[in-house]
Every structure is written in C-alpha cells, then in structure tokens.
Enzyme design. Structure first.
Site, PDB file in Angstrom:
ATOM      1  N   ASP A 178     -21.169   6.268  -7.936  1.00 26.28           N
ATOM      2  CA  ASP A 178     -22.240   6.533  -6.980  1.00 26.28           C
ATOM      3  C   ASP A 178     -21.771   6.263  -5.547  1.00 26.28           C
ATOM      4  OD1 ASP A 178     -24.812   7.109  -6.137  1.00 26.28           O
ATOM      5  OD2 ASP A 178     -25.792   5.622  -7.419  1.00 26.28           O
ATOM      6  N   ASP A 230     -31.408  13.146  -7.488  1.00 22.61           N
ATOM      7  CA  ASP A 230     -32.203  12.013  -7.981  1.00 22.61           C
ATOM      8  C   ASP A 230     -33.599  12.473  -8.376  1.00 22.61           C
ATOM      9  OD1 ASP A 230     -30.363  10.072  -7.961  1.00 22.61           O
ATOM     10  OD2 ASP A 230     -31.093   9.007  -6.195  1.00 22.61           O
TER      11      ASP A 230
HETATM   12  C1  DGJ Z   1     -28.628   6.453  -6.807  1.00 20.38           C
HETATM   13  C2  DGJ Z   1     -28.361   7.387  -7.936  1.00 20.38           C
HETATM   14  O1  DGJ Z   1     -28.430   8.706  -7.514  1.00 20.38           O
HETATM   15  C3  DGJ Z   1     -29.320   7.071  -9.049  1.00 20.38           C
HETATM   16  O2  DGJ Z   1     -29.185   8.004 -10.087  1.00 20.38           O
HETATM   17  C4  DGJ Z   1     -29.078   5.684  -9.528  1.00 20.38           C
HETATM   18  O3  DGJ Z   1     -27.816   5.604 -10.113  1.00 20.38           O
HETATM   19  C5  DGJ Z   1     -29.200   4.712  -8.365  1.00 20.38           C
HETATM   20  N1  DGJ Z   1     -28.416   5.103  -7.252  1.00 20.38           N
HETATM   21  C6  DGJ Z   1     -28.796   3.342  -8.800  1.00 20.38           C
HETATM   22  O4  DGJ Z   1     -28.779   2.459  -7.755  1.00 20.38           O
END
Ligand code: DGJ
Length: 765
Positions: free
Chosen positions: A483, A547
């Site tokens: 991430d 997300d």
């Molecule tokens: C942002 C990501 O896009 C999410 O899917 C998740 O992994 C969160 N971060 C976790 O902090």
C-alpha cells in the site's frame, strides 16, 4: 532515371546517410526516416507495397529502382510538403525529439542547460541500428551534439504480436561540466484528422473518470505533481478520430510507464503538425548529470488500432499479458481472495481470524489476506508505520498459527504492508527522525497522519528491505498487499528534489525483494487505484482498483481501466451489502456480477452473513471459478449502448463468450435496445443461455422476451423465482444474426445485472 536524393529536399546540409526503417506487423506500418533527427513519416494501416525493414533512400546514379523502392519513392513524393509564405524558408519536419534550435516553434523534446549554455542542442546522427528478435523489431538511433556535449539515444521497439510500440529516449552528458535536465520527453505524431482526446481523472474512491475533449488548436496539458502515479491523473490517454466507436475506427492509446510525476501534452501547430508528448515532470534541479551520467526517461507505450477502442485494448491486453505481468505460478487464472480490511479493520484477533478462515474455506476462498493492523502498536491509522514487527499483544504466538491454519484449509496467506511510510508515533521515528522525506527547516503537512521515508538514505532503504525480507523469510507468505497512502510533499534528499529518485528506489526495493523471494505476488495499492501503471506492473501482479467497493462506482472504474489492462490483474471484490464508502445498498447479484470478471475476492466479514447470503455467495464464487479461465485469458469487449445507463461487457474465446449487462441507472427507454454481438464468427451457430438474473427481475415487464421466458420459473404469487430452468432447450442463433439483428433483453431494474453465455455449436456434417 530519378535517384532518391535528387528529389528529396534535404532539410539539413549534412553528409549522413538517409535510411528509412519500417516497423510492422499484419495490421500496422511505422515508417521512420533517419536523415538527421529521426521522424515518423507514416504510422497507420499496414503498407502492403513495402516489405523490407530497412530501405536505403539514396540510390547511386543509374541504379535500377526495385518495385519496393518505387513504392517508397511515390510515398515520399506524396508526403513532401510545400513551404508556406511568411515563415522560415524550409519545411521543418516534426521529429521524435523536437529541438528548439531547428525552428520548430513548439514544445521541445529536450530542455536543460549547462549553467545557461547548451540550452538549444541540435543533434547529428551517429548510427541507426535495426534489430529483430523474439517478436520485436527495434530501431536504436544514436545522436550527438558536440557543441552542447550531449549524446541522445532514441529507441523504438515494436512488439509485433501485440502491435504495441515502445518509445524510449535517454540523454548522456559527454561534457565535463554538469548538465541539468529540465525535461526529456517522448514525442509521437497523432492523427491529422478531426480527433478527440480521452483522458482519465479521479479522486479517492472515484478513480478513472473519463473526460473527452476535442483536439482543435494549441495544446492540451495534463500534469500530475502528486509524487506517485496518483488517484487524480492516470498516465494514459487515448486519441481517436471523431467517428471511432468501441468496435470501429482509428484510435491510438498512449501510456507512460512511470509511477511518479508526469506530463502529457497534445499539440496542434499552425501548420497542422499534431503530436503527443509525454514525460516525467521534473522539479527544478531534480536531475543534474555530472560527466558521463545518463538520464533515461520513462518509456512511452503506444498502440494504433483501426478496430476502435476495443482493438486498442486488445493490443494493450496482449502486451500486458505477454510482456509485463509474470504470475508466480505462471497461471493467469487467479485465486479468489478474502481481504480482511472492511471486515475487521484494525481489530485483529487470531481466534476470530481463525473462524473467518474456516468460513472463507467453506465459501471457496483460495487466498486469505490480513490487512492493516497486524504490527506492533497499530491500533488505528495514527501510529506505528515503520515498526514492521508482529504485534505480540494481538498475536501472542506470532503469525504462524493463523498461517498454518489458513494453509491447512487449502488457502494461501497474504499480508498488508506499507513499506514507504513512517508514523511520528513509532519506534522507528524515535530512532531515525532524519529518515523522514522532507525539506529541512520547513514544516510539511502529514497525510493520513503519516509521512514518507527517504529511500535514498541507504540505511533507511536497507532497514525497510530487511524488515520485509525477515517477514517473508519467517512466514509462509505468498502475497503482499503493498500500500501507499499519501501524496509526497517537499520530497527532497539533502535539499534536492527527489521524486524521481524516490520512485526509482521504490522499484529497486520491490525488485530486490522479488529477487530474494521469487514466488511472492504483490498487489499495487495506493489508497485504492493510486499506483496503477505499466512500470509498477513489471514488478507486481495485481492492482487494487479502488477503495470503493460500491458496485455502481466499480462499474465505471473497472470499465475505464479495461482500456489499458486485462481483467485478471484488477482486484475486484464483493463488498458489504451497504457500501462502506458510499452507504449505497446493493443486492448480492449486482455486487457479484460486478466483481465476477476481474481478480475476484470478498471484502467483508463472512461470519456476519446470514445462511442465505452464504449459500448465494458460494454460488457466485463457484460461477466465477467455472468461467474464470475464459474470463482471465479471453478477449474483452466493451459494447456501446444507446442507453447510457446500460453497461455491457463481454469476454470471449474461440468457443465461448460471457456477456455482462449491467443497468446502472433507470433505463432511458421503456424497452432495452437489442443486444448485438458483432465480434462472434458469423458462420457459426451459438447456443444462448442466461446464467444469471437479478432477484425480483421482471416486475417491469408484462411479458418476458420470448427466448428467455422458458428459462424463467414463475411463482404462483406472480413473483419471479429466478432459479434458471436448465431443462429447457436453449435458443441457437448464428453469429451473423447475433451481429445484425441481435436478441431482445429483459428490462432490468437500476443497479442490477445479468449474465449471458454464448457457446459455439459443433458444425453438423
Ligand atoms: C488503504 C487501502 O487502499 C485499503 O484497501 C486498506 O488496505 C487500507 N489502506 C489499510 O490501511
């Protein structure tokens, strides 16, 4: 007898040999003239009269002209432009690197200086080499400017199977003093005809929104200054002639393979020269070349199609599948995921995770991933980034028990990391505040309460590598969700702008880790789809598209990503019934059909689901598995519809085709348009089956389309029971009829979707 050099008006009085190179496959020809700075003089449909790859433009006096040379001669004559009154006395061609010194009054391909000198170089050719190997045709041109003391290398690599052209450019300082590069761009010509530019903008939870603009005069500019590929500006654009559709017409797709800042420009000059330029957007002083140093610009990938936007996507998909993505087990058929993020967030409890794992296995999940929250002190998003040690309060026995349980249930194990980051509230920051990427003496805003690590500090780079390496060495981890949750502000190393080098260090980190752990698969995630590009894809296997797991938003995001990427690398998860990012509510039908075509997974806690939901979920996951080898290797088609609220998508191989029809808003007409499939083989017959219908579909119709009716079982109380009756004889139609007449569709409610399957029938002798 005419010799070539008698009638080509040399633009420059040099003695260098003029040669023409022909990069080609069945569909495309690219002709590159190498007299001084190379230029593309033709890029379009395959020229049947030219077959050689290298053709001499200058013939000796009285040499007999071959048929091919005659064809070239005709072409060059046709292309030779007049010189207009009121300007320079020579025609100045558009080249692969426009130079300010030539009188081409446009955005130069190279900009920089040596303490104010060498700001307008003019290169002379040194060599042009053509190499053919492994389905690629490559032209490497070396040029030099002895006054500016710069060497330039321009490379065109044509992948003949996919029809994708890779353009590269690099500059080397062959002088003694430092040379500062301000810009080094890849330049390619575009259509002279009326065309439009399609680009993609976005934001968190709403990536890849399409914008179409006419290309008329002057310049169109897209700039990304976020320090990563970004949610805001996707580094790819499409230029299409105005009449182009999904299935027909001329289209060129461009993609800059770079995960940092970028610039895209489309120029139209007063003499109608039109071109696209793409480059890394450099900050002042970011690239200073000392003697002998070289700067290689990010590759620009481009593909031309005469078969509309789908043709362009087929080329990109083929290229991504054959050249970029390497799956750990060499199979594109992707394991179904369960990712814990929206199910439990930071609330990690191994006993509960064990129960989740059991439920996941029962559902048919094949890879179980624990997201953010597993490492020391990480109780929320305000702390602990950088402290990559298992939290012993949450996991007293470490990760081994949960990993072993997951493995013994037949699933792979994956874990979330965010290696480039540091929280102020962390052990790492206490020890190494100097590792924070920033400008000394200035305050910088945090993003998601966190900061970025300066990976140019070797000790910092080594620490991050060592932590990831230890994690992968100690545990049986098959997959990293990598991430990156903030944009860069004041990215500097020793006061010098450092986005470019930070980006290179991220690549180096991933490369080093993959070298040490070759079987690891990595997902590129950056607050969702913030790091989606070809360069990161060379070292990862999956993108987290967004997300936002709201199926309605996902229909748009995934459709637009499909212009560049095949579905098997796009993470598409079924989210909770009430979306966590929009609070919209969707049926499992709509959520599952939307997630069905990509690298499918679930993103909620299955322990909270009712028995009915569990059994429906099992059905959808097994439906996906039944068709995923087709979905993950077939050709994808976006279909146009007269109803803007109808989103139709198909994947087909030689024998089957699966079509998804999603109604994303109230239908625009009282009856849906006929579904026509123009890409099936006209002479073959196809069996047509409906394999998925939304629950309660039907209340908007007094009568169903006749072909579909027998497969629907009506309940007594007039409600529709949507178990599909498999005992009835399905309809069979020829590919020709499916293209010209099509089939009638049922009326769908907003935010529902259906799936159809077409199977080629054996030819009866
Ligand atoms: C942002 C990501 O896009 C999410 O899917 C998740 O992994 C969160 N971060 C976790 O902090």
């Amino acid at each position: 007898m005419i010799t070539f050099n008698q009638w080509i008006q040399p633009t420059f009085n040099d003695e260098s040999p003029k040669r023409l190179f022909h990069l080609k496959n069945d569909k495309q020809s690219i002709l590159i003239m190498c007299d001084r700075m190379p230029s593309i003089i033709y890029w379009g449909k395959r020229l049947r009269d030219l077959n050689s790859s290298v053709i001499a433009v200058e013939l000796k006096d009285n040499e007999t002209i071959s048929k091919e040379q005659q064809a070239l001669l005709n072409l060059l004559q046709a292309l030779s432009r007049p010189v207009a009154q009121g300007g320079l006395d020579d025609y100045i061609p558009l080249t692969l690197c426009p130079e300010a010194s030539t009188g081409l009054y446009t955005s130069p391909g190279i900009e920089g200086h040596r303490s104010g000198q060498a700001w307008a170089p003019m290169f002379q050719p040194v060599s042009a080499d053509y190499v053919e190997s492994d389905h690629t045709e490559k032209l490497v041109c070396q040029l030099v400017d002895e006054h500016a003391q710069l060497a330039l290398e321009i490379t065109l690599t044509f992948y003949t199977q996919s029809g994708v052209l890779q353009k590269d450019i690099a500059v080397t300082n062959i002088g003694c003093d430092n040379y500062q590069v301000n810009k080094l761009a890849n330049t390619l010509p575009i259509f002279e005809e009326p065309s439009q530019l399609t680009s993609f903008h976005g934001r968190w939870c709403q990536e890849m929104q399409k914008m179409v603009q006419p290309i008329t005069r002057k310049s169109l500019l897209q700039e990304n200054r976020r320090g990563k590929t970004s949610l805001e500006y996707f580094p790819g654009v499409i230029i299409s002639k105005c009449e182009a559709t999904e299935l027909s017409g001329d289209v060129i797709g461009f993609h800059l393979a770079w995960s940092g800042n970028h610039q895209f420009m489309v120029h139209v000059e007063t003499d109608n020269k039109r071109f696209l330029q793409a480059n890394e957007l450099l900050m002042p002083g970011e690239i200073i070349l000392s003697a002998g140093m070289r700067y290689q610009a990010p590759s620009l990938y481009a593909t031309l199609s005469s078969d509309g936007f789908n043709g362009m996507s087929h080329n990109f998909h083929h290229f991504v599948r054959s050249q970029l993505v390497k799956f750990a087990d060499n199979t594109p058929v992707r394991p179904v995921h369960l990712n814990t993020w929206e199910g439990i967030y930071f609330d990690h409890n191994p006993t509960y995770l064990l129960q989740m794992a059991h439920k996941a296995a029962e559902l048919g999940i094949e890879r179980f991933i624990i997201d953010d929250g597993w490492f020391i002190g990480r109780k929320d998003d305000k702390r602990a980034l950088g402290d990559w040690f298992v939290d012993k309060h949450k996991y007293p026995d470490g990760l081994t028990p949960i990993i072993q349980a997951v493995n013994s249930l037949g699933m792979q194990f994956g874990i979330w990391v965010e290696p480039e980051m540091i929280s102020l509230d962390s052990e790492l920051y206490k020890k190494h505040p100097e590792w924070l990427l920033g400008l000394d003496g200035y305050k910088q805003p945090s993003g998601r309460y966190q900061f970025v690590l300066n990976l140019q500090i070797e000790a910092c780079f080594n620490y991050v590598f060592e932590r990831l390496d230890a994690l992968l060495t100690e545990y049986n981890i098959n997959y990293l969700k990598w991430d990156m949750n903030r944009d860069l502000v004041q990215p500097a190393h020793l006061g010098v702008a450092a986005i470019s080098k930070q980006t290179q260090q991220v690549y180096r980190l991933i490369d080093k880790l993959r070298q040490a752990h070759p079987s690891i698969e990595i997902e590129s995630c950056a607050s969702g789809g913030g790091r989606i590009d070809f360069e990161i894809l060379k070292r990862t296997q999956r993108f987290w598209a967004s997300d936002c797991n709201d199926a309605l938003e996902r229909q748009t995001i995934q459709r637009h990503l499909s212009y560049f990427f095949p579905p098997e690398i796009l993470g598409t998860h079924i989210g909770a019934a009430i979306s966590h990012s929009t609070f919209r509510q969707h049926s499992l039908n709509f959520r599952a059909v939307t997630a069905m075509f990509g690298h499918m997974g679930i993103e909620f806690d299955p322990l909270k689901s009712s028995d009915e939901e569990i059994s429906q979920l099992k059905h959808y996951l097994s439906l996906h598995k039944q068709y995923r080898s087709l979905l993950h290797t077939g050709k994808c088609y976006r279909l146009d519809s007269i109803d803007p609220a109808q989103v139709i998508h198909a994947v087909s191989d030689s024998d089957h085709c699966i079509v998804s029809i999603a109604q994303i808003a109230m239908p625009s007409f009282s009856l849906p348009p006929m579904l026509k499939l123009a890409f099936l083989e006209p002479v073959n017959n196809y069996r047509i089956e409906c394999i998925e219908l939304p629950t309660n579909c039907g209340h908007l119709m007094k009568k169903w389309p006749q072909w579909l009716m027998p497969s629907i079982l009506e309940k007594d109380d007039n409600q529709i029971a949507l178990s599909i009756n498999t005992n009835v004889k399905p309809m069979i139609l020829s590919g020709e009829l499916l293209a010209s007449i099509g089939i009638a569709l049922p009326i769908l409610d907003p935010e529902t979707a259906m799936l159809l399957k077409f199977t080629k029938q054996p030819v009866l002798s």
